[in-house]
Scaffold this motif. Structure first.
Motif, short mmCIF file in Angstrom:
data_model
loop_
_atom_site.label_atom_id
_atom_site.label_comp_id
_atom_site.label_asym_id
_atom_site.label_seq_id
_atom_site.Cartn_x
_atom_site.Cartn_y
_atom_site.Cartn_z
N GLY A 130 2.15 5.36 -12.70
CA GLY A 130 3.52 5.83 -12.52
C GLY A 130 3.72 6.84 -11.41
O GLY A 130 4.82 7.36 -11.23
N VAL A 131 2.67 7.12 -10.64
CA VAL A 131 2.75 8.12 -9.57
C VAL A 131 2.58 7.44 -8.21
O VAL A 131 1.64 6.66 -8.02
CB VAL A 131 1.66 9.21 -9.74
CG1 VAL A 131 1.74 10.21 -8.60
CG2 VAL A 131 1.81 9.89 -11.09
N ASN A 132 3.48 7.75 -7.28
CA ASN A 132 3.36 7.20 -5.92
C ASN A 132 2.11 7.69 -5.24
O ASN A 132 1.72 8.86 -5.37
CB ASN A 132 4.57 7.59 -5.08
CG ASN A 132 5.85 6.91 -5.51
OD1 ASN A 132 6.68 7.51 -6.18
ND2 ASN A 132 6.02 5.65 -5.14
N GLN A 133 1.46 6.81 -4.49
CA GLN A 133 0.26 7.18 -3.76
C GLN A 133 0.57 8.09 -2.57
O GLN A 133 -0.28 8.88 -2.15
CB GLN A 133 -0.46 5.92 -3.27
CG GLN A 133 -1.06 5.06 -4.38
CD GLN A 133 -2.29 5.73 -4.98
OE1 GLN A 133 -3.32 5.82 -4.32
NE2 GLN A 133 -2.18 6.19 -6.21
N VAL A 149 0.84 -1.21 0.00
CA VAL A 149 0.00 0.00 0.00
C VAL A 149 0.87 1.25 0.00
O VAL A 149 0.66 2.18 -0.77
CB VAL A 149 -0.95 0.00 1.21
CG1 VAL A 149 -1.53 1.40 1.44
CG2 VAL A 149 -2.08 -1.00 0.99
N VAL A 150 1.87 1.26 0.87
CA VAL A 150 2.73 2.44 1.00
C VAL A 150 3.49 2.73 -0.29
O VAL A 150 3.67 3.89 -0.68
CB VAL A 150 3.70 2.26 2.19
CG1 VAL A 150 4.77 3.35 2.19
CG2 VAL A 150 2.94 2.28 3.51
N PHE A 151 3.93 1.69 -0.96
CA PHE A 151 4.74 1.87 -2.17
C PHE A 151 3.94 1.73 -3.47
O PHE A 151 4.52 1.69 -4.55
CB PHE A 151 5.90 0.88 -2.17
CG PHE A 151 6.97 1.21 -1.15
CD1 PHE A 151 7.95 2.15 -1.43
CD2 PHE A 151 6.96 0.60 0.10
CE1 PHE A 151 8.92 2.46 -0.50
CE2 PHE A 151 7.93 0.92 1.04
CZ PHE A 151 8.90 1.85 0.75
N GLN A 152 2.64 1.67 -3.36
CA GLN A 152 1.81 1.54 -4.56
C GLN A 152 1.99 2.74 -5.48
O GLN A 152 2.07 3.88 -5.05
CB GLN A 152 0.33 1.41 -4.17
CG GLN A 152 -0.58 1.18 -5.37
CD GLN A 152 -2.05 1.13 -4.98
OE1 GLN A 152 -2.42 1.48 -3.86
NE2 GLN A 152 -2.89 0.68 -5.90
#
Length: 219
Positions: A147-150, A140-143
């Motif tokens: 191409g854009v980090n959450q 979840v944290v690195f999703q």
């Protein structure tokens, strides 16, 4: 005769002055230990309060489910606050997931109060529990979406440099024990700092729930 009177006057003044000096020295000798004693008491009180805060933070993680011992150093090499990892049936996290949750909460809400940090932890765990998002905290944290980090701290690198505080440890412990005050929020944003296009998407596609501190929460 005048010389004798003057001499007597000078001697008398000297006697009075010496007496005054002696009295002041004795008074100072009494006051100094009193001041030092008071200062020592204040320092002891501060130390006791610090110990109490540390105990509360540790107790908040008892039962936090993680059963892996104590983590002291982050992957990046930064030393973080030690946290006890205990068995609990409510929420089990791997060491990697625990590290990720503590770091993202600190990075996203390190300037918020404890409830503000709890809310960020809630959102991350809400996503883990939702079919719309990955199944682990780390994922979840690195999703990345298109191409854009959450989470912006992952993109700008702040995630890797924060030092986890006692307040964050306590907030995460509360979340892992099942405390959830997020009303089911799956998104949050700081409108003051967010990109205007991003906030427009939030406003048009999500349901606003509430604001807390510098964050707005949506689902």
């Amino acid at each position: 005769m005048y010389k004798k009177a003057l001499s007597l006057l000078i001697v008398g003044n000297l006697v009075v002055l010496m007496g005054y000096i002696c009295v002041m020295e004795l008074s100072g000798a009494r006051v100094l230990p009193q001041a030092a004693g008071q200062l020592q008491l204040e320092l002891e009180e501060l130390e006791e309060k610090a110990k109490e805060r540390g105990t509360v933070a540790a107790e908040s993680l008892q039962g936090a489910s993680i059963g892996l011992g104590i983590a002291d150093v982050a992957v990046s090499g930064q030393r973080v606050v030690g946290y006890h990892l205990m068995d609990d049936s409510r929420r089990r996290l791997s060491e990697e997931d625990m590290e990720a949750l503590l770091r993202i909460v600190e990075a996203e809400a390190g300037s918020e109060d404890e409830d503000g940090r709890l809310l960020v932890a809630n959102v991350v765990l809400n996503r883990v529990d939702s079919e719309r998002f990955p199944e682990t905290v780390t994922e979840v944290v690195f999703q990345r979406e298109n191409g854009v980090n959450q989470f912006s701290p992952v993109a700008n690198g702040r995630y890797y440099t924060v030092e986890v505080s006692d307040v964050t440890v306590s907030a995460v412990g509360r979340a892992l024990m099942g405390e959830n005050i997020s009303e089911g929020a799956l998104f949050f944003a700081a409108r003051k700092y967010a990109d205007s296009d991003k906030m427009k998407w939030f406003d048009e596609n999500l349901t606003f729930l509430f604001s807390h501190g510098g964050h707005e929460f949506f689902k």
